[in-house]
Scaffold this motif. Structure first.
Motif, PDB file in Angstrom:
ATOM      1  N   LEU A 147       0.915  -1.411   0.175  1.00  0.00           N
ATOM      2  CA  LEU A 147       0.081   0.065  -0.096  1.00  0.00           C
ATOM      3  C   LEU A 147       0.672   1.110   0.124  1.00  0.00           C
ATOM      4  N   TYR A 148       2.150   1.153   0.795  1.00  0.00           N
ATOM      5  CA  TYR A 148       2.866   2.445   0.721  1.00  0.00           C
ATOM      6  C   TYR A 148       3.475   2.657  -0.418  1.00  0.00           C
ATOM      7  N   LEU A 149       4.094   1.461  -1.045  1.00  0.00           N
ATOM      8  CA  LEU A 149       4.797   1.630  -2.320  1.00  0.00           C
ATOM      9  C   LEU A 149       3.642   2.180  -3.549  1.00  0.00           C
ATOM     10  N   ALA A 150       2.547   1.824  -3.529  1.00  0.00           N
ATOM     11  CA  ALA A 150       1.405   2.219  -4.295  1.00  0.00           C
ATOM     12  C   ALA A 150       1.202   3.712  -4.256  1.00  0.00           C
ATOM     13  N   MET A 151       1.033   4.218  -2.996  1.00  0.00           N
ATOM     14  CA  MET A 151       0.833   5.541  -2.695  1.00  0.00           C
ATOM     15  C   MET A 151       2.078   6.670  -3.273  1.00  0.00           C
ATOM     16  N   GLN A 152       3.336   5.844  -2.757  1.00  0.00           N
ATOM     17  CA  GLN A 152       4.517   6.606  -3.040  1.00  0.00           C
ATOM     18  C   GLN A 152       4.688   6.916  -4.642  1.00  0.00           C
ATOM     19  N   VAL A 153       4.269   5.850  -5.282  1.00  0.00           N
ATOM     20  CA  VAL A 153       4.616   6.275  -6.855  1.00  0.00           C
ATOM     21  C   VAL A 153       3.304   6.573  -7.569  1.00  0.00           C
ATOM     22  N   LEU A 154       2.165   6.733  -7.191  1.00  0.00           N
ATOM     23  CA  LEU A 154       1.126   7.559  -7.648  1.00  0.00           C
ATOM     24  C   LEU A 154       0.721   8.818  -7.337  1.00  0.00           C
ATOM     25  N   CYS A 155       1.155   9.063  -6.113  1.00  0.00           N
ATOM     26  CA  CYS A 155       0.456  10.335  -5.635  1.00  0.00           C
ATOM     27  C   CYS A 155       1.394  11.403  -4.885  1.00  0.00           C
ATOM     28  N   ASP A 156       1.259  12.804  -5.394  1.00  0.00           N
ATOM     29  CA  ASP A 156       2.074  13.521  -5.010  1.00  0.00           C
ATOM     30  C   ASP A 156       1.360  14.465  -3.673  1.00  0.00           C
ATOM     31  N   PRO A 157       2.077  15.010  -2.767  1.00  0.00           N
ATOM     32  CA  PRO A 157       1.243  15.884  -1.795  1.00  0.00           C
ATOM     33  C   PRO A 157       0.146  16.715  -2.454  1.00  0.00           C
ATOM     34  N   GLY A 158      -1.080  16.614  -1.773  1.00  0.00           N
ATOM     35  CA  GLY A 158      -2.281  17.410  -2.246  1.00  0.00           C
ATOM     36  C   GLY A 158      -3.123  16.504  -3.213  1.00  0.00           C
ATOM     37  N   ASP A 159      -2.701  15.389  -3.593  1.00  0.00           N
ATOM     38  CA  ASP A 159      -3.582  14.430  -4.231  1.00  0.00           C
ATOM     39  C   ASP A 159      -4.448  13.771  -3.315  1.00  0.00           C
ATOM     40  N   LYS A 179      -6.173  10.287  -7.707  1.00  0.00           N
ATOM     41  CA  LYS A 179      -4.914   9.436  -8.183  1.00  0.00           C
ATOM     42  C   LYS A 179      -5.121   7.940  -8.068  1.00  0.00           C
ATOM     43  N   ALA A 180      -6.036   7.692  -7.044  1.00  0.00           N
ATOM     44  CA  ALA A 180      -6.514   6.328  -6.953  1.00  0.00           C
ATOM     45  C   ALA A 180      -7.701   6.132  -6.252  1.00  0.00           C
ATOM     46  N   VAL A 181      -8.116   4.815  -6.095  1.00  0.00           N
ATOM     47  CA  VAL A 181      -9.451   4.467  -5.431  1.00  0.00           C
ATOM     48  C   VAL A 181      -8.900   3.292  -4.525  1.00  0.00           C
ATOM     49  N   TYR A 182      -9.273   3.152  -3.439  1.00  0.00           N
ATOM     50  CA  TYR A 182      -8.894   2.120  -2.350  1.00  0.00           C
ATOM     51  C   TYR A 182     -10.086   1.419  -1.689  1.00  0.00           C
ATOM     52  N   PHE A 183     -10.199   0.412  -1.312  1.00  0.00           N
ATOM     53  CA  PHE A 183     -11.040  -0.418  -0.578  1.00  0.00           C
ATOM     54  C   PHE A 183     -10.755  -1.697   0.026  1.00  0.00           C
ATOM     55  N   VAL A 184     -11.102  -1.879   1.144  1.00  0.00           N
ATOM     56  CA  VAL A 184     -10.867  -3.106   1.791  1.00  0.00           C
ATOM     57  C   VAL A 184     -12.290  -4.071   1.509  1.00  0.00           C
ATOM     58  N   SER A 185     -12.107  -5.019   0.722  1.00  0.00           N
ATOM     59  CA  SER A 185     -13.553  -5.502   0.391  1.00  0.00           C
ATOM     60  C   SER A 185     -14.021  -6.732   0.645  1.00  0.00           C
ATOM     61  N   TYR A 186     -13.051  -7.567   1.424  1.00  0.00           N
ATOM     62  CA  TYR A 186     -13.555  -8.781   2.233  1.00  0.00           C
ATOM     63  C   TYR A 186     -13.480  -8.851   3.663  1.00  0.00           C
ATOM     64  N   PHE A 187     -14.670  -8.968   4.192  1.00  0.00           N
ATOM     65  CA  PHE A 187     -14.515  -8.909   5.821  1.00  0.00           C
ATOM     66  C   PHE A 187     -13.732  -7.885   6.267  1.00  0.00           C
ATOM     67  N   SER A 188     -14.024  -6.553   5.928  1.00  0.00           N
ATOM     68  CA  SER A 188     -13.412  -5.371   6.165  1.00  0.00           C
ATOM     69  C   SER A 188     -12.765  -5.103   7.493  1.00  0.00           C
ATOM     70  N   PRO A 228      -1.546   4.266 -15.592  1.00  0.00           N
ATOM     71  CA  PRO A 228      -1.615   5.267 -14.397  1.00  0.00           C
ATOM     72  C   PRO A 228      -0.844   6.644 -14.600  1.00  0.00           C
ATOM     73  N   SER A 229      -1.286   7.583 -14.115  1.00  0.00           N
ATOM     74  CA  SER A 229      -0.348   8.765 -13.944  1.00  0.00           C
ATOM     75  C   SER A 229       0.407   8.657 -12.565  1.00  0.00           C
ATOM     76  N   PHE A 230       1.748   9.007 -12.865  1.00  0.00           N
ATOM     77  CA  PHE A 230       2.614   8.723 -11.660  1.00  0.00           C
ATOM     78  C   PHE A 230       3.125  10.016 -10.878  1.00  0.00           C
ATOM     79  N   SER A 231       3.525   9.768  -9.660  1.00  0.00           N
ATOM     80  CA  SER A 231       4.164  10.955  -8.767  1.00  0.00           C
ATOM     81  C   SER A 231       5.206  11.459  -9.201  1.00  0.00           C
ATOM     82  N   ALA A 232       5.656  12.323  -8.836  1.00  0.00           N
ATOM     83  CA  ALA A 232       7.257  13.034  -9.184  1.00  0.00           C
ATOM     84  C   ALA A 232       7.941  11.770  -8.719  1.00  0.00           C
TER      85      ALA A 232
END
Lengths: 431, 431
Positions: free
Chosen positions: A114-126, A183-192, B7-11
């Motif tokens: 999850l951390y890696l996904a957010m790091q490469v997809l999102c900048d601050p403010g996203d 930049k992304a959509v996230y959900f816990v979809s099984y027995f959340s 996907p569009s990627f972060s910096a």
């Protein structure tokens, strides 16, 4: 050794704050008699001690290369990735094994994926769209990365995704020019974690439909950490990996062997439909640690080779069901429904998700929470589990750790506080 | 499963690129007969298989709580932190045990501690001062985080830190207004990867002196991953933790149990003099993984409790010394000194650091490197190990993995290429 000059911190360093839950954990430490139904830990009694010992002995005897105590590869052991892909395809036969296996990689618990996904997809403010309620460690991680979370609307009564409201929300975001920041959509979809409920196929389809209708074809992250922890039947909805409604979206499916096997081994995994996205997460992982502990991977590989994961699941599924029933029964016997508290019995996972009767504030700073601590029972205030617009009347109870007798006692303590708040006008509660 | 929309990627995502070394690793895979003295892996033959198996058996028999297969804490097991602090204080009696222990935390190899440190200290565009040469995975990590690295100048002949040149460099940076962007200083100070050399007390003091003279009291990160891997005597210089010259600086000392015990367990540790800096790194670690695998920590704890780490060190120190001698001897017997190649025999660690004679280009794209691959021997081009101004005439050879006979053969192959390049005018080499 304390230094006389303080470092100057980065923007991320400035944002790094103690987790909200730290105060709760400190309370727990101060009062050893406290029964915690807060922490999302797993059951100690059923941990697979004998299996792990047998596997390590076998490796010592049979694997003369010693390679399992050597570095492994950054993306994880090929054989473990094959076994995990087979395991996932057995749960969801609609999947293409080859695709799953090609996209698979190993992480330090699914948290790291999850951390890696957010790091490469999102900048601050996203912005990331999240389920309502959502996994609170993920929500805190987003804050730490400077990312905003927005809840996918749900029907307040049923808890089901409200497609119409979601469409309106996306429309309004589009008018405000905010959709480009999503930049992304996230959900816990099984027995959340935290709600215990699972998303239906229709709910998942509705999310995809509305995103597509608003030209927001953003990466989706499906967190399936609890998928294997069903009590009697797997949840029937397929994952985004095989749903045609999601076919146009880049998809990351994260799961783990921690909850189904042993939290102490910290082996998670993910599979990603997008080759470039996966490659970028792995490049960043190489900077984090260049590979999850090879020993732990080899142990899990050996366990899975001989059917040991399924054996362990056969042990823990009824164990967690019994524990769920123990806590659920204590709450019912304690008269909670009559006081206006509502919840559903989950069909898997480790959590009960309670809604308080009108007028009771269950938040971290509330008199109710304080009274529970004083009564010797600790819960997670549900307010932590919302990306935005957090209500103050929900509670997450975890039955993973305590034994059944302790769960019954924790339930009694909780109900005693609920009774007290229902009858005492001093607590400013409407009855 | 492949998606139709990218996907569009972060910096950070945009910066994430395959490691430079990936091309080398691909070459190795294409040619199974290749002898790699490139990878910094450890010796398989001496890995502590019996110790790990015995410890896991003992835990299964004695620890009825099963807690070692449960989640642990984010900052690491208290007893392991105590044992590691004692171990460090035994190496460096000048240290205050209480300070070391209070600042100690456990990470996924020391790599994660380095990553956390950079995350909380540096924004993209900031500058980190690094030793020359430096650890190339750290340098790649800096690039990934958008951080610039600048080398601390050394005397080209002796390799020693050139204090005067460093002072001038800092002065020039001050004039250009760059000093405010310098957020940390980093060096591998014991049996360095890649150079094999250790910093003297005077060199470390000189770095502190010049930083202080230029009012650049920035956090210092001392990477001591190889400190325990001395062959005969520990390196006498104290760490920045106990040096008065560094007392005013926030200090992070990173080390690991991977190299001294087992790389496959991936347990690293660090100790930090600054409470706030440490807290921020741990807050971010909670988002990465909320704790290093508890099982691995418990195994290391059990190993250290009974002196098993020192036992293992007593095994590997002479083993690595023998391997170093095997490779060194092969290079000398192969006539490399007579061709103008220079290097020093290290007193610890896993690497030889060679400088080629004038006119030989050893870089990744060079004819020399290609010829070595064709001759069946793989090295790390030294150019990867420089923060800036990389020379193209250095080479890192690792003797950690191969057995002595293979090291001798790898050395022969390398020398054959060196001979060929020394005599063939087609290779545009001055002899």
């Amino acid at each position: 050794m304390s230094s006389s000059v303080s470092p100057s911190f980065s923007a991320l360093g400035d944002r790094a704050q103690p987790p909200t839950i730290a105060r709760l954990m400190a309370m727990a430490l101060e009062n050893p008699a406290l029964l915690s139904i807060a922490a999302g830990f797993t059951d100690n009694a059923t941990l697979p001690v004998a299996q792990v010992e047998a596997v390590v002995r076998r490796l010592a005897q049979e694997d003369r290369s010693n390679e399992y105590l050597q570095y492994g590869s950054n993306h994880g052991r090929p054989e473990l990735r094959r076994l995990l892909s087979q395991h996932l395809c057995a749960l969801e036969p609609e999947l293409d094994y080859h695709d799953v296996q090609r996209g698979c990689f190993i992480t330090n618990g699914s948290q790291q994926a999850l951390y890696l996904a957010m790091q490469v997809l999102c900048d601050p403010g996203d912005i990331v769209l999240v389920d309502r309620p959502s996994y609170f460690v993920f929500l805190e991680m987003l804050k730490g990365l400077g990312i905003e979370s927005r809840s996918i609307p749900v029907d307040e009564t049923t808890g089901l995704v409200d497609e119409e409201a979601f469409g309106k929300m996306l429309g309004a975001m589009g008018e405000r020019g905010e959709l480009a920041q999503v930049k992304a959509v996230y959900f816990v979809s099984y027995f959340s974690n935290p709600s215990g409920r699972s998303l239906t196929r229709d709910e998942k389809a509705a999310i995809a439909r509305q995103l597509q209708a608003h030209q927001a074809i953003v990466p989706v992250i499906e967190d399936a950490a609890y998928r294997d922890i069903y009590y009697e039947q797997p949840w029937p909805a397929p994952s985004v990996l095989s749903m045609t409604e999601w076919a146009a979206f880049p998809r990351l499916y994260t799961s783990t062997l921690t909850k189904p096997f042993a939290t102490g081994l910290k082996v998670g995994f993910a599979t990603c439909s997008d080759i470039e996205w996966r490659a970028k997460m792995l490049h960043v992982k190489a900077h984090h640690d260049f590979g999850t502990a090879n020993f732990n991977q080899r142990v899990m590989e050996a366990v899975m080779e001989t059917g040991g994961l399924l054996e362990q699941l056969a042990v823990i599924r009824p164990a967690y069901q019994k524990k769920m029933i123990a806590l659920d029964t204590a709450l019912r016997d304690g008269g909670l429904p009559e006081l206006g508290w509502t919840w559903e019995r989950p069909a898997g996972g480790l959590y009960l998700w309670l809604r308080a009767p009108e007028g009771i504030d269950t938040s971290l700073e509330s008199a109710f929470c304080q009274a529970c601590v004083e009564a010797g029972v600790l819960y997670v205030p549900g307010e932590l589990c919302f990306g935005d617009d957090a209500p103050s009347d929900t509670i997450r109870l975890s039955f993973g750790v305590l034994a059944e007798a302790q769960l019954a006692e924790a339930g009694r303590r909780f109900c005693a506080v609920a009774q007290q708040f229902a009858v005492s006008p001093n607590c400013s509660v409407k009855v």
